[in-house]
Each structure stands twice: as C-alpha cells, then as structure tokens.
Scaffold this active site. Structure first.
Site, mmCIF file in Angstrom:
data_model
loop_
_atom_site.group_PDB
_atom_site.id
_atom_site.type_symbol
_atom_site.label_atom_id
_atom_site.label_comp_id
_atom_site.label_asym_id
_atom_site.label_seq_id
_atom_site.Cartn_x
_atom_site.Cartn_y
_atom_site.Cartn_z
ATOM 1 C CD GLU A 19 7.236 -2.817 9.703
ATOM 2 O OE1 GLU A 19 6.908 -2.069 8.742
ATOM 3 O OE2 GLU A 19 6.751 -2.720 10.833
ATOM 4 C CG ASP A 48 5.145 -3.157 5.640
ATOM 5 O OD1 ASP A 48 4.033 -3.247 6.187
ATOM 6 O OD2 ASP A 48 5.700 -2.068 5.419
ATOM 7 C CD GLU A 105 0.977 -1.982 7.174
ATOM 8 O OE1 GLU A 105 2.134 -1.660 7.466
ATOM 9 O OE2 GLU A 105 0.610 -2.248 6.012
#
Length: 152
Positions: A19, A48, A105
């Site tokens: 990531e 990310d 996320e």
C-alpha cells in the site's frame, strides 16, 4: 530486493500487497519504474488513503495499481450530504473504469456498509465488521463466521 525476500520466505508474489500513499508518488518517473518492477513480479499494489494528501488522477492512470483504498474520512461522511456520497461514488466509478478493485476504510455503520455494497465496493474494513483483536480471538472469530456461513 523484494524478489529476494519473497523467495527467502517462500511467499508467492500474489500474496503480497503493498500500500502506497499518493504523497509517495511525488517522483513520478522513479515511482513508475519501481512499481512496474513490482507488478512484473506479481505483487499487488494499492493506492492508500485516496483523495487525501497530494491527490492526482494522473497517478491512477499512469501507475499500475490494482486497488484503490477510499480514505475513512470519505466513508465517515457517507449519508451526511449528497456531495459526500457523490465523491465516494465517483471514486468507485473511476476505479472500475481503470479495472481496479476498491477498498473502503473506516466502515463503522451498517448504512455505510450498505451504501458501499450497493455501489460495488469490492472490500471494506472497519469496526462495523470487527474490532482489533489478538490472533487467538481472531482465529475463533473466523471459525464462528465460517461455520455460520457453511450452515446457510
């Protein structure tokens, strides 16, 4: 170096996912070269915290990413305004157009999970699914989930 580490620990490249944040892409030519080397090995690459920091759509089309991780800040805003929802929907559409999977996320509520599922988000992570836990508790949690899925 990555190839040597994978070989030393007998890890298939497809089992490794790196990531990278957008800010790491500041030196585009070097990033392109290094990421191409990792892609050639079969390592999965994720961008990310997408949408924060040094956002640039150029990174998405010029570099070989497999996954786009939608930052928790955007996920937390789902349902608060049509603009917040539109941003997440746009991130998902962009990722799909570039043949990338999406990861959301910071999912903490059922409404967020439902919105993401309806919009085709491939993966999600957050407290809605589980809190951090020691490995032994994780193993038991997974066994319970697996047995309940198998009974369905």
């Amino acid at each position: 170096m990555v190839k040597e580490v994978l070989e030393r620990f007998d890890v298939p490249p497809s089992a490794l996912e790196l990531e990278l944040t957008e800010s790491m892409m500041a030196d585009m030519p070097v990033a392109r070269t290094r990421l191409a080397e990792l892609e050639a090995l079969g390592v999965r690459l994720a961008i990310d915290d997408f949408g924060t920091g040094y956002s640039s759509l150029a990174y998405l089309s010029a570099l070989p990413f497999d996954l786009l991780k939608i930052d928790a800040m955007f996920v937390q805003a789902i349902g608060s305004s049509s603009a917040a929802d539109a941003l997440v929907e746009s991130f998902v559409r962009i990722a799909k157009a570039l043949q990338m999977d999406t990861v959301a996320e910071g999912v903490e509520r059922a409404e967020q999970a439902d919105f993401l599922r309806r919009n085709g988000v491939a993966f999600a992570q957050g407290y809605f699914f589980a809190r951090p836990m020691p490995f032994s508790a994780f193993r038991d949690w997974m066994l319970r989930r697996t047995s309940s899925v198998n009974r369905s």
